[in-house]
Design an enzyme around this catalytic site. Structure first.
Site, PDB file in Angstrom:
ATOM      1  N   TYR A  97       4.614   7.611 -40.595  1.00 23.91           N
ATOM      2  CA  TYR A  97       4.437   7.071 -39.594  1.00 23.91           C
ATOM      3  C   TYR A  97       3.392   6.123 -39.466  1.00 23.91           C
ATOM      4  O   TYR A  97       2.513   4.984 -39.095  1.00 23.91           O
ATOM      5  CB  TYR A  97       4.811   7.690 -38.111  1.00 23.91           C
ATOM      6  CG  TYR A  97       4.338   7.142 -36.912  1.00 23.91           C
ATOM      7  CD1 TYR A  97       4.426   6.336 -35.963  1.00 23.91           C
ATOM      8  CD2 TYR A  97       3.191   8.320 -36.229  1.00 23.91           C
ATOM      9  CE1 TYR A  97       4.163   5.740 -34.898  1.00 23.91           C
ATOM     10  CE2 TYR A  97       2.344   7.365 -35.274  1.00 23.91           C
ATOM     11  CZ  TYR A  97       2.809   6.196 -34.125  1.00 23.91           C
ATOM     12  OH  TYR A  97       2.301   6.039 -34.137  1.00 23.91           O
ATOM     13  N   LYS A 110       0.778   2.534 -39.632  1.00 27.93           N
ATOM     14  CA  LYS A 110       0.080   2.074 -38.447  1.00 27.93           C
ATOM     15  C   LYS A 110      -1.513   2.097 -39.269  1.00 27.93           C
ATOM     16  O   LYS A 110      -1.994   0.881 -39.051  1.00 27.93           O
ATOM     17  CB  LYS A 110      -0.069   3.317 -38.140  1.00 27.93           C
ATOM     18  CG  LYS A 110       0.996   3.527 -36.313  1.00 27.93           C
ATOM     19  CD  LYS A 110       1.185   2.404 -35.524  1.00 27.93           C
ATOM     20  CE  LYS A 110       2.150   2.088 -35.091  1.00 27.93           C
ATOM     21  NZ  LYS A 110       2.104   1.169 -33.881  1.00 27.93           N
ATOM     22  N   SER A 167      -3.248   4.846 -33.945  1.00 25.62           N
ATOM     23  CA  SER A 167      -2.973   5.883 -33.755  1.00 25.62           C
ATOM     24  C   SER A 167      -3.488   7.095 -34.666  1.00 25.62           C
ATOM     25  O   SER A 167      -4.154   6.056 -35.768  1.00 25.62           O
ATOM     26  CB  SER A 167      -1.247   6.134 -34.434  1.00 25.62           C
ATOM     27  OG  SER A 167      -1.283   7.951 -34.156  1.00 25.62           O
TER      28      SER A 167
HETATM   29  C1  WQD Z   1       1.186  18.107 -29.256  1.00 27.54           C
HETATM   30  C2  WQD Z   1       0.464  20.090 -29.074  1.00 27.54           C
HETATM   31  C3  WQD Z   1       2.404  21.030 -31.147  1.00 27.54           C
HETATM   32  C4  WQD Z   1       5.581  20.569 -28.005  1.00 27.54           C
HETATM   33  C5  WQD Z   1       2.299  13.555 -32.166  1.00 27.54           C
HETATM   34  C6  WQD Z   1       1.950  13.078 -33.003  1.00 27.54           C
HETATM   35  C7  WQD Z   1       0.599  11.693 -32.837  1.00 27.54           C
HETATM   36  C8  WQD Z   1       0.867  10.564 -31.982  1.00 27.54           C
HETATM   37  C9  WQD Z   1       1.317  11.853 -30.740  1.00 27.54           C
HETATM   38  C10 WQD Z   1       2.001   8.307 -31.610  1.00 27.54           C
HETATM   39  C11 WQD Z   1       0.894  20.091 -30.888  1.00 27.54           C
HETATM   40  C12 WQD Z   1       2.435  20.991 -29.707  1.00 27.54           C
HETATM   41  C13 WQD Z   1       4.444  20.478 -29.025  1.00 27.54           C
HETATM   42  C14 WQD Z   1       5.775  22.320 -27.985  1.00 27.54           C
HETATM   43  C15 WQD Z   1       4.016  23.217 -28.847  1.00 27.54           C
HETATM   44  N1  WQD Z   1       1.779   9.895 -32.180  1.00 27.54           N
HETATM   45  N2  WQD Z   1       3.634  21.875 -29.574  1.00 27.54           N
HETATM   46  N3  WQD Z   1       5.356  22.864 -28.164  1.00 27.54           N
HETATM   47  O1  WQD Z   1       2.097  16.301 -32.977  1.00 27.54           O
HETATM   48  O2  WQD Z   1      -0.212  16.396 -31.545  1.00 27.54           O
HETATM   49  O3  WQD Z   1       1.204  13.758 -31.886  1.00 27.54           O
HETATM   50  O4  WQD Z   1       2.140  12.726 -31.109  1.00 27.54           O
HETATM   51  O5  WQD Z   1       1.391   7.822 -32.125  1.00 27.54           O
HETATM   52  O6  WQD Z   1       1.038  10.707 -34.290  1.00 27.54           O
HETATM   53  O7  WQD Z   1       1.875  13.323 -34.427  1.00 27.54           O
HETATM   54  O8  WQD Z   1       1.833  16.072 -30.595  1.00 27.54           O
HETATM   55  O9  WQD Z   1       2.928  16.106 -28.532  1.00 27.54           O
HETATM   56  O10 WQD Z   1       3.715  16.753 -30.902  1.00 27.54           O
HETATM   57  O11 WQD Z   1       1.880  17.836 -28.960  1.00 27.54           O
HETATM   58  O12 WQD Z   1       3.722  24.136 -28.683  1.00 27.54           O
HETATM   59  O13 WQD Z   1       7.020  22.449 -27.310  1.00 27.54           O
HETATM   60  O14 WQD Z   1       1.888  20.637 -28.933  1.00 27.54           O
HETATM   61  O15 WQD Z   1       2.354  21.752 -32.065  1.00 27.54           O
HETATM   62  O16 WQD Z   1       0.011  21.194 -31.545  1.00 27.54           O
HETATM   63  P1  WQD Z   1       1.489  15.720 -31.769  1.00 27.54           P
HETATM   64  P2  WQD Z   1       2.935  16.684 -29.451  1.00 27.54           P
END
Ligand code: WQD
Length: 321
Positions: free
Chosen positions: A143, A147, A119
């Site tokens: 997490y 990884k 990841s």
């Molecule tokens: C994406 C962007 C949020 C929800 C996570 C894990 C990472 C990987 C993928 C596994 C961010 C923003 C989100 C909402 C928003 N997992 N957001 N409103 O955090 O980039 O990555 O998933 O390997 O390890 O950390 O993904 O989809 O949660 O968020 O504004 O209701 O969308 O702040 O910038 P993230 P996400």
């Protein structure tokens, strides 16, 4: 080829299982079906088991021997960052313990090829334009730590007994290659927004004051079918002998939260305005892959756009039973 896929009934795993089936490989799936769905794997053999349980080691070994497996793709793991902060020991047990079982079984049965789901969470919050594989790792949650340790375990097995491994560092995976394989979890931006729209709520933007052009966080969204194809390219690359064992899997292009929401408005026809809220703790402003290594060494490149990702995710979302 005969391939054992742990977590093959899950969202990403099932896309890889289907591609392997389409090209004529034999597939054995090990999945405890906590998040996996039996119907996703078609006629692949299912071995129902928790990959991290002590009693699963002999189960894995008999599956590897019975099906003359020559390669393993290891997806089965826990992947919720927030939960990993609350329950670190559980994450270490499942993710590190699960891989320990897989590596032990592989060694005991002479299976010499592994593709491991790593990841971009291994990087933490790097302050760079494009993240390179050799730029250093500072995971900021259990997490991401599990990884990174997984990559080290696979590499150590290479030194100890000759395992060939490819560790794929996924960026933000979304979309659906087939409607019936779409992401059923509501844990990431795209499904969270769909769920809000269904409920008549405004989508929430976590922070609009980041040092980015529109103030919202930038991520590298990669289509799950592109990602699945990267696994096949990695598997095939292991036979050629690769120079590296770690590869970013992304598009090399960043999209902001507001850009994703604009695509969602186009796909869904929704006119609901998003609600701008406080930053979510732990979010790096920008995380975009440098994809030159995977392009050069595996000949893989993402083909699908953000619009493909969002429109396919929306089709899959609406087709859920
Ligand atoms: C994406 C962007 C949020 C929800 C996570 C894990 C990472 C990987 C993928 C596994 C961010 C923003 C989100 C909402 C928003 N997992 N957001 N409103 O955090 O980039 O990555 O998933 O390997 O390890 O950390 O993904 O989809 O949660 O968020 O504004 O209701 O969308 O702040 O910038 P993230 P996400």
């Amino acid at each position: 080829m005969s391939v054992l896929v742990t977590g093959g009934a899950g969202y990403i795993g099932s896309h890889v299982v289907r591609l392997l089936q389409q090209r004529g490989d034999d597939v054995v799936v090990v999945d405890d079906l906590t998040n996996g769905v039996r119907e996703r794997i078609g006629d692949a053999v299912l071995v129902p088991a928790d990959v991290a349980a002590d009693e699963t080691l002999p189960v894995l070994e008999s599956a590897l021997r019975e099906h003359a497996v020559d390669s393993i793709i290891h997806f089965a793991a826990k992947k919720q960052v927030g939960e990993s902060v609350q329950r670190p020991a559980f994450y270490w047990k499942q993710n590190v313990g699960g891989l320990a079982n897989v590596l032990t079984a592989a060694e005991n049965c002479g299976v010499g090829r592994l593709v491991f789901s790593s990841s971009a969470a291994t990087y933490g919050a790097p302050d760079v334009d494009l993240v390179r594989e050799d730029g250093g790792n500072s995971p900021i949650n259990p997490y991401g730590e599990t990884k990174l340790v997984g990559e080290w375990m696979a590499r150590a097995a290479g030194r100890a007994w000759g395992l060939r491994s490819a560790n794929l560092r996924y960026f933000n995976v979304a979309g659906a290659g087939w409607d019936d394989l779409s992401d059923t979890a509501v844990l990431n931006l795209v499904p969270i927004v769909f769920s809000a729209l269904d409920a008549g709520r405004a989508p929430v933007v976590f922070g609009a004051d980041y040092p980015t052009p529109d103030g919202t966080c930038i991520r590298d969204y990669v289509h799950v079918l592109d990602l699945a194809e990267a696994h096949l390219a990695a598997l095939d690359g292991l036979d050629r002998g690769l120079e590296h064992d770690v590869f970013n899997v992304g598009t090399g292009t960043g999209s902001s939260v507001l850009e994703v929401l604009a695509e969602i408005r186009t796909a869904t026809g929704s006119t609901v305005e998003p609600e701008l809220r406080e930053r979510r703790p732990g979010d790096p402003p920008k995380l975009v892959a440098d994809v030159s290594r995977i392009e050069q060494e595996l000949g893989w490149t993402a083909k699908k756009s953000l619009s493909d990702i969002v429109s396919s995710a929306w089709r899959g979302w609406r087709s859920r039973g």
